[in-house]
Design a protein around this motif. Structure first.
Motif, PDB file in Angstrom:
ATOM      1  N   UNK A 122      98.213 134.270 125.286  1.00 41.26           N
ATOM      2  CA  UNK A 122      97.432 133.073 125.590  1.00 41.26           C
ATOM      3  C   UNK A 122      96.149 133.073 124.785  1.00 41.26           C
ATOM      4  N   UNK A 123      95.791 131.904 124.252  1.00 39.28           N
ATOM      5  CA  UNK A 123      94.479 131.749 123.645  1.00 39.28           C
ATOM      6  C   UNK A 123      93.917 130.393 124.062  1.00 39.28           C
ATOM      7  N   UNK A 124      92.649 130.175 123.709  1.00 43.88           N
ATOM      8  CA  UNK A 124      91.942 128.992 124.198  1.00 43.88           C
ATOM      9  C   UNK A 124      91.154 128.357 123.060  1.00 43.88           C
ATOM     10  N   UNK A 125      91.131 127.027 123.078  1.00 40.07           N
ATOM     11  CA  UNK A 125      90.398 126.291 122.050  1.00 40.07           C
ATOM     12  C   UNK A 125      88.936 126.191 122.455  1.00 40.07           C
ATOM     13  N   UNK A 126      88.071 126.544 121.535  1.00 43.21           N
ATOM     14  CA  UNK A 126      86.623 126.550 121.776  1.00 43.21           C
ATOM     15  C   UNK A 126      86.156 125.142 122.136  1.00 43.21           C
ATOM     16  N   UNK A 127      85.214 125.015 123.078  1.00 44.10           N
ATOM     17  CA  UNK A 127      84.783 123.672 123.487  1.00 44.10           C
ATOM     18  C   UNK A 127      84.199 122.832 122.358  1.00 44.10           C
ATOM     19  N   UNK A 128      83.648 123.453 121.330  1.00 45.21           N
ATOM     20  CA  UNK A 128      83.138 122.665 120.201  1.00 45.21           C
ATOM     21  C   UNK A 128      84.255 122.205 119.271  1.00 45.21           C
ATOM     22  N   UNK A 129      85.481 122.694 119.506  1.00 41.45           N
ATOM     23  CA  UNK A 129      86.626 122.354 118.645  1.00 41.45           C
ATOM     24  C   UNK A 129      87.595 121.392 119.323  1.00 41.45           C
ATOM     25  N   UNK A 130      87.116 120.615 120.286  1.00 40.43           N
ATOM     26  CA  UNK A 130      88.022 119.807 121.088  1.00 40.43           C
ATOM     27  C   UNK A 130      88.167 118.361 120.631  1.00 40.43           C
ATOM     28  N   UNK A 131      87.526 117.985 119.520  1.00 39.45           N
ATOM     29  CA  UNK A 131      87.875 116.711 118.891  1.00 39.45           C
ATOM     30  C   UNK A 131      89.297 116.843 118.340  1.00 39.45           C
ATOM     31  N   UNK A 132      90.074 115.761 118.347  1.00 36.89           N
ATOM     32  CA  UNK A 132      91.507 115.893 118.016  1.00 36.89           C
ATOM     33  C   UNK A 132      91.794 116.616 116.713  1.00 36.89           C
ATOM     34  N   UNK A 133      91.081 116.258 115.637  1.00 39.95           N
ATOM     35  CA  UNK A 133      91.367 116.900 114.360  1.00 39.95           C
ATOM     36  C   UNK A 133      91.026 118.385 114.395  1.00 39.95           C
ATOM     37  N   UNK A 134      89.998 118.749 115.170  1.00 39.80           N
ATOM     38  CA  UNK A 134      89.621 120.161 115.284  1.00 39.80           C
ATOM     39  C   UNK A 134      90.593 120.922 116.170  1.00 39.80           C
ATOM     40  N   UNK A 135      91.122 120.277 117.208  1.00 33.84           N
ATOM     41  CA  UNK A 135      92.167 120.895 118.021  1.00 33.84           C
ATOM     42  C   UNK A 135      93.330 121.303 117.130  1.00 33.84           C
ATOM     43  N   UNK A 136      93.800 120.360 116.302  1.00 30.66           N
ATOM     44  CA  UNK A 136      94.957 120.638 115.449  1.00 30.66           C
ATOM     45  C   UNK A 136      94.654 121.739 114.428  1.00 30.66           C
ATOM     46  N   UNK A 137      93.490 121.635 113.793  1.00 26.93           N
ATOM     47  CA  UNK A 137      93.144 122.597 112.737  1.00 26.93           C
ATOM     48  C   UNK A 137      92.899 123.990 113.302  1.00 26.93           C
ATOM     49  N   UNK A 138      92.076 124.085 114.334  1.00 27.23           N
ATOM     50  CA  UNK A 138      91.676 125.415 114.793  1.00 27.23           C
ATOM     51  C   UNK A 138      92.777 126.116 115.570  1.00 27.23           C
ATOM     52  N   UNK A 139      93.685 125.362 116.196  1.00 24.04           N
ATOM     53  CA  UNK A 139      94.826 126.015 116.835  1.00 24.04           C
ATOM     54  C   UNK A 139      95.680 126.729 115.790  1.00 24.04           C
ATOM     55  N   UNK A 140      95.872 126.092 114.649  1.00 24.68           N
ATOM     56  CA  UNK A 140      96.627 126.734 113.572  1.00 24.68           C
ATOM     57  C   UNK A 140      95.872 127.942 113.024  1.00 24.68           C
ATOM     58  N   UNK A 141      94.546 127.847 112.952  1.00 23.06           N
ATOM     59  CA  UNK A 141      93.752 128.994 112.511  1.00 23.06           C
ATOM     60  C   UNK A 141      93.865 130.147 113.506  1.00 23.06           C
ATOM     61  N   UNK A 142      93.914 129.825 114.792  1.00 26.36           N
ATOM     62  CA  UNK A 142      94.114 130.870 115.796  1.00 26.36           C
ATOM     63  C   UNK A 142      95.446 131.579 115.589  1.00 26.36           C
ATOM     64  N   UNK A 143      96.493 130.807 115.327  1.00 22.06           N
ATOM     65  CA  UNK A 143      97.793 131.418 115.078  1.00 22.06           C
ATOM     66  C   UNK A 143      97.752 132.325 113.860  1.00 22.06           C
ATOM     67  N   UNK A 144      97.061 131.890 112.814  1.00 23.23           N
ATOM     68  CA  UNK A 144      96.943 132.725 111.621  1.00 23.23           C
ATOM     69  C   UNK A 144      96.239 134.041 111.954  1.00 23.23           C
ATOM     70  N   UNK A 145      95.171 133.958 112.725  1.00 25.06           N
ATOM     71  CA  UNK A 145      94.453 135.183 113.082  1.00 25.06           C
ATOM     72  C   UNK A 145      95.313 136.088 113.957  1.00 25.06           C
ATOM     73  N   UNK A 146      96.051 135.511 114.865  1.00 23.51           N
ATOM     74  CA  UNK A 146      96.917 136.295 115.747  1.00 23.51           C
ATOM     75  C   UNK A 146      98.148 136.840 115.028  1.00 23.51           C
ATOM     76  N   UNK A 147      98.474 136.260 113.877  1.00 21.11           N
ATOM     77  CA  UNK A 147      99.672 136.669 113.159  1.00 21.11           C
ATOM     78  C   UNK A 147     100.947 136.193 113.825  1.00 21.11           C
ATOM     79  N   UNK A 148     100.870 135.038 114.502  1.00 19.95           N
ATOM     80  CA  UNK A 148     102.000 134.504 115.250  1.00 19.95           C
ATOM     81  C   UNK A 148     102.337 133.102 114.768  1.00 19.95           C
ATOM     82  N   UNK A 149     103.581 132.689 115.000  1.00 21.89           N
ATOM     83  CA  UNK A 149     103.953 131.320 114.658  1.00 21.89           C
ATOM     84  C   UNK A 149     103.817 130.376 115.848  1.00 21.89           C
ATOM     85  N   UNK A 150     103.552 130.946 117.032  1.00 21.62           N
ATOM     86  CA  UNK A 150     103.322 130.139 118.226  1.00 21.62           C
ATOM     87  C   UNK A 150     102.619 131.008 119.256  1.00 21.62           C
TER      88      UNK A 150
END
Length: 271
Positions: free
Chosen positions: A71-99
């Motif tokens: 489980x991970x969580x999107x930072x409150x400053x990243x909750x605009x739609x475009x930032x949700x999409x972008x930073x969720x993918x960045x989280x996956x990259x950092x975690x080394x996971x595809x989901x």
């Protein structure tokens, strides 16, 4: 998608040293944990991912990626739609996971706009980047609102919960709505270890204060996610099989509320 089986998890807030974080996650999975919780806010997703990879690659550890709820969580400053999409993918990259198994909206503050944020979270689930979605630190009204907007069912609501802050209303709503209540700071950030009334109950029970607090949460249908390092990782897991009589649980239930340990000025309940 079947509902999440959220067992006692490893919380990683405060595990700031990458080497310690990686070693702790790997040790927790070796001990039998199958639920690991992180967040963009914790700045340790890469170290958490390294710990998962280390455990899954170790032939002496009987764990596969599919066995672990991440489980991970999107930072409150990243909750605009475009930032949700972008930073969720960045989280996956950092975690080394595809989901991830569970993706939370961390705090309904800052850039959070329900009608804009939540459809973007739905989109990530539809795209296969998150199996389940959750919310964290929502009030009952905000929780109801989110349920109305999201297409995906809310799988989990993560809030502070411990014997001195028992969250009866949100526990009842979790039962009513069919999601899991996940409790962070289940040991009240260590305050329970200086709490004479709670320590007396723990002493009578024959369990350590940590095991009793976590066993109480599990008995009350709360999934605790204690942060732990070293020997405490395995000790906390003992709560899963702890035999705690109803009379002891009732004594914990009867404790007066001591209030929150984490209370941001901009939290929804302060507005």
């Amino acid at each position: 998608m079947p509902p999440l089986d959220l067992s006692l998890g490893l919380g990683t807030s405060g595990l700031d040293d990458p080497a310690e974080c990686t070693a702790t996650v790997a040790a927790a999975l070796d001990a039998g944990y199958r639920h690991v919780d992180t967040a963009q806010m914790y700045d340790n997703e890469a170290a958490v991912g390294d710990g998962i990879e280390r455990a899954c690659a170790d032939p002496t550890v009987d764990v596969e990626r599919e066995d672990v709820i991440v489980a991970t969580k999107i930072h409150p400053t990243n909750l605009a739609p475009e930032d949700v999409r972008r930073t969720a993918r960045e989280s996956l990259d950092r975690l080394g996971l595809d989901r991830v198994d569970l993706l939370y909206v961390h705090w309904p503050t800052d850039a959070y706009e329900p009608e804009a944020t939540l459809p973007a979270v739905d989109e990530l689930r539809d795209d296969g980047l998150a199996d389940h979605v959750g919310v964290s630190n929502f009030t009952p009204d905000l929780l109801r609102e989110a349920r109305e907007i999201l297409d995906a069912p809310i799988a989990a609501h993560q809030v502070e919960c411990h014997p001195r802050f028992q969250q009866a209303e949100l526990r009842a709503l979790a039962e009513e709505f069919g999601h899991r209540l996940v409790g962070y700071s289940p040991l009240a950030r260590g305050a329970l270890f200086d709490d004479d009334a709670f320590l007396e109950i723990a002493d009578r029970s024959g369990h350590s204060p940590a095991v009793l607090a976590l066993a109480w949460a599990l008995a009350r249908d709360v999934t605790p996610i204690p942060k732990a390092t070293g020997d405490h990782v395995r000790e906390n897991l003992r709560a899963v099989d702890a035999d705690v009589p109803d009379s002891t649980l009732a004594a914990v239930d009867a404790l007066e509320s001591g209030g929150r340990q984490i209370d941001r000025d901009d939290a929804a309940w302060n507005r």
